[in-house]
Design a protein around this motif. Structure first.
Motif, PDB file in Angstrom:
ATOM      1  N   ASN A  45       7.902  -0.598  -5.551  1.00  0.00           N
ATOM      2  CA  ASN A  45       6.951  -1.414  -6.354  1.00  0.00           C
ATOM      3  C   ASN A  45       6.125  -0.328  -6.802  1.00  0.00           C
ATOM      4  N   PRO A  46       5.089  -0.663  -7.743  1.00  0.00           N
ATOM      5  CA  PRO A  46       4.350  -0.036  -8.709  1.00  0.00           C
ATOM      6  C   PRO A  46       3.139   0.783  -7.575  1.00  0.00           C
ATOM      7  N   SER A  47       2.553   1.752  -7.960  1.00  0.00           N
ATOM      8  CA  SER A  47       1.491   2.468  -7.314  1.00  0.00           C
ATOM      9  C   SER A  47       0.735   3.472  -8.122  1.00  0.00           C
ATOM     10  N   LEU A  48      -0.595   3.722  -8.005  1.00  0.00           N
ATOM     11  CA  LEU A  48      -1.398   4.876  -8.546  1.00  0.00           C
ATOM     12  C   LEU A  48      -1.905   5.616  -7.639  1.00  0.00           C
ATOM     13  N   ARG A  49      -2.702   4.892  -6.627  1.00  0.00           N
ATOM     14  CA  ARG A  49      -3.520   5.771  -5.458  1.00  0.00           C
ATOM     15  C   ARG A  49      -2.621   6.254  -4.320  1.00  0.00           C
ATOM     16  N   THR A  50      -1.775   5.479  -3.988  1.00  0.00           N
ATOM     17  CA  THR A  50      -0.704   5.877  -2.958  1.00  0.00           C
ATOM     18  C   THR A  50       0.238   6.939  -3.346  1.00  0.00           C
ATOM     19  N   ARG A  51       0.594   6.928  -4.515  1.00  0.00           N
ATOM     20  CA  ARG A  51       1.609   7.869  -4.927  1.00  0.00           C
ATOM     21  C   ARG A  51       0.787   9.258  -5.227  1.00  0.00           C
ATOM     22  N   LEU A 109       7.484   5.438   2.267  1.00  0.00           N
ATOM     23  CA  LEU A 109       8.179   4.270   1.813  1.00  0.00           C
ATOM     24  C   LEU A 109       7.242   3.100   1.312  1.00  0.00           C
ATOM     25  N   ARG A 110       7.245   2.587   0.104  1.00  0.00           N
ATOM     26  CA  ARG A 110       6.635   1.475  -0.203  1.00  0.00           C
ATOM     27  C   ARG A 110       7.531   0.206  -0.388  1.00  0.00           C
ATOM     28  N   SER A 111       7.469  -0.804   0.122  1.00  0.00           N
ATOM     29  CA  SER A 111       8.086  -1.846  -0.093  1.00  0.00           C
ATOM     30  C   SER A 111       7.323  -3.345   0.347  1.00  0.00           C
ATOM     31  N   VAL A 146       1.857  -4.687   6.228  1.00  0.00           N
ATOM     32  CA  VAL A 146       0.673  -3.812   6.530  1.00  0.00           C
ATOM     33  C   VAL A 146       0.686  -2.717   5.430  1.00  0.00           C
ATOM     34  N   HIS A 147      -0.672  -2.155   5.488  1.00  0.00           N
ATOM     35  CA  HIS A 147      -0.959  -0.987   4.606  1.00  0.00           C
ATOM     36  C   HIS A 147      -1.679   0.138   5.394  1.00  0.00           C
ATOM     37  N   PRO A 148      -1.154   0.774   6.466  1.00  0.00           N
ATOM     38  CA  PRO A 148      -1.927   1.581   7.348  1.00  0.00           C
ATOM     39  C   PRO A 148      -2.651   2.985   6.894  1.00  0.00           C
ATOM     40  N   CYS A 149      -1.927   3.575   5.775  1.00  0.00           N
ATOM     41  CA  CYS A 149      -2.874   4.837   5.088  1.00  0.00           C
ATOM     42  C   CYS A 149      -3.845   4.177   4.381  1.00  0.00           C
ATOM     43  N   GLN A 150      -3.991   2.851   3.776  1.00  0.00           N
ATOM     44  CA  GLN A 150      -5.194   2.332   3.308  1.00  0.00           C
ATOM     45  C   GLN A 150      -6.270   2.087   4.428  1.00  0.00           C
ATOM     46  N   SER A 151      -5.861   1.614   5.467  1.00  0.00           N
ATOM     47  CA  SER A 151      -6.731   0.915   6.571  1.00  0.00           C
ATOM     48  C   SER A 151      -7.386   2.231   6.869  1.00  0.00           C
ATOM     49  N   HIS A 271     -13.114  -2.249  -1.940  1.00  0.00           N
ATOM     50  CA  HIS A 271     -11.881  -2.919  -2.208  1.00  0.00           C
ATOM     51  C   HIS A 271     -10.681  -1.684  -2.485  1.00  0.00           C
ATOM     52  N   CYS A 272      -9.542  -1.921  -1.745  1.00  0.00           N
ATOM     53  CA  CYS A 272      -8.656  -1.175  -2.028  1.00  0.00           C
ATOM     54  C   CYS A 272      -8.044  -0.729  -3.571  1.00  0.00           C
ATOM     55  N   LEU A 273      -8.361  -1.402  -4.359  1.00  0.00           N
ATOM     56  CA  LEU A 273      -7.980  -1.291  -5.618  1.00  0.00           C
ATOM     57  C   LEU A 273      -6.424  -1.189  -5.865  1.00  0.00           C
ATOM     58  N   PRO A 274      -5.574  -1.884  -7.008  1.00  0.00           N
ATOM     59  CA  PRO A 274      -6.335  -2.006  -8.047  1.00  0.00           C
ATOM     60  C   PRO A 274      -7.213  -3.407  -8.058  1.00  0.00           C
ATOM     61  N   VAL A 275      -8.294  -3.660  -8.696  1.00  0.00           N
ATOM     62  CA  VAL A 275      -9.121  -5.000  -8.850  1.00  0.00           C
ATOM     63  C   VAL A 275      -9.026  -5.454  -9.968  1.00  0.00           C
ATOM     64  N   ASN A 299     -10.521   8.735  -0.552  1.00  0.00           N
ATOM     65  CA  ASN A 299     -10.381   9.133   0.930  1.00  0.00           C
ATOM     66  C   ASN A 299      -8.956   8.928   1.092  1.00  0.00           C
ATOM     67  N   ARG A 300      -8.232   8.537   0.100  1.00  0.00           N
ATOM     68  CA  ARG A 300      -6.757   8.152   0.685  1.00  0.00           C
ATOM     69  C   ARG A 300      -6.038   9.646   0.511  1.00  0.00           C
ATOM     70  N   GLU A 301      -6.637  10.559   0.087  1.00  0.00           N
ATOM     71  CA  GLU A 301      -5.984  11.866   0.127  1.00  0.00           C
ATOM     72  C   GLU A 301      -5.993  12.257   1.732  1.00  0.00           C
TER      73      GLU A 301
END
Ligand code: AN0
Ligand code: CP
Length: 315
Positions: A45-51, A109-111, A146-151, A271-275, A299-301
């Motif tokens: 799926n798409p991503s900006l921040r996570t990628r 992996l993102r799914s 879930v999205h643990p890297c975000q959390s 907000h996690c973004l994208p918003v 902080n995701r980095e």
């Protein structure tokens, strides 16, 4: 750490947050640790921040990185067992996961979920198949649940910003045009339940999340009640868990606006973004001093770096 799929892979949340803080202060201190190690980032799926943040984190640790978008670029994957593959799916997930595992030392992996079949989605089949067949540690970059890297980045951001020892943190549902996963909200709830914060979830009737993630968190159905005295307002849309995948409300009264922010204890907006501006949050709030969404995304980095570092130490 052997994998990072959800909160259950973390013994000590505080220690991991401290690790992320250390990485933020000393981003290149461990650049020998990942030498000659390959990280594969696979996106369904798409991503900006996570990628970008995960790639940057890996580079800080001296790793090499390969990124591939499976949607559109890879072969269409069959994920079910025992099917006669005479349709449009060219490759089975068993081989795909094993092959990526042959090239990589760690896989992210993102799914996303289908949002059609709750039982299937909540088995988190795709990421679990990677765990089973890749043979290397797997990091969730947002799964069906879930999205643990975000959390982890969210907890780090709250720790950096909080003005009181035990802040009131409100996760509020907000409207959206499209049916979105429950993953970010589920994950935030299960991480919040591992802190000592005063945690409240606000959502319209019909939008209660699964108890598996919310546990004993307080749930209210009136936004004004939730906002009163809050130190953090964390907004996110999710589609209904109860009437699975459906959009039951588009009530604009749930958008984060200046009126409701005035009920808070000068709360920070997250907000996690994208918003979607002026759907989820008004311009006046996201453009104000109280918005910490860019710090949160930054902080995701360091959240990703803390996780990769712990896994690298273990392999
Ligand atoms: C995704 C979601 O709600 O899960 C990713 C958020 C990080 N958001 C959208 O699809 C807009
Ligand atoms: N917050 C987040 O995960 O953003 P991306 O979907 O852009 O990676």
């Amino acid at each position: 750490m052997k994998k990072f799929l959800n909160i259950h892979d973390v013994d000590d949340v505080n220690a991991l947050v401290r690790e992320a803080m250390y990485c933020k202060k000393n981003p290149r201190a461990d650049h020998e640790l990942g030498k000659n190690k390959m990280l594969g980032l696979i996106f369904m799926n798409p991503s900006l921040r996570t990628r970008l943040s995960t790639q940057k984190a890996a580079i800080n640790l001296g790793m090499d990185v390969m990124v591939m978008n499976f949607s559109g670029e890879g072969w269409a994957l069959e994920t079910q067992e025992g099917v006669i593959m005479n349709g449009d799916k060219a490759e089975h997930i068993k081989e795909a996961a094993a092959v990526v595992g042959a090239y990589c030392d760690i896989i992210g992996l993102r799914s996303f979920p289908s949002l059609k079949n709750r039982e299937l989605d909540y088995k988190d089949h795709v990421i679990n198949e990677f765990v089973k067949y890749a043979g290397v540690p797997i990091v969730s970059l947002e799964s069906a649940t879930v999205h643990p890297c975000q959390s982890l980045a969210d907890v780090l951001t709250i720790e950096e910003t909080k003005q009181v020892e035990r802040p009131k943190v409100v996760l509020t549902w907000a409207p959206h045009l499209r049916a979105l996963p429950q993953s970010v909200a589920n994950s935030f709830a299960e991480w919040m339940n591992r802190t000592n914060y005063d945690f409240v979830i606000a959502n319209p009737e019909g939008y209660d999340l699964s108890k598996e993630y919310t546990g004993n968190a307080k749930i209210v159905h009136d936004p004004d009640e939730a906002y009163r005295g809050a130190d953090f307002i964390y907004a996110k849309n999710w589609s209904s868990y109860q009437q699975y995948g459906q959009i039951l409300s588009s009530d604009a009264n749930w958008m984060v606006d200046e009126r409701k922010m005035k009920l808070t204890n000068q709360a920070k907006f997250m907000h996690c973004l994208p918003v979607r501006r002026n759907v989820v949050v008004g311009d006046a709030v996201i453009d104000s001093e109280s918005s910490i969404v860019i710090q949160q995304a930054g902080n995701r980095e360091f959240a990703a770096q803390a996780v990769l570092k712990r896994i690298l130490i273990g392999i």
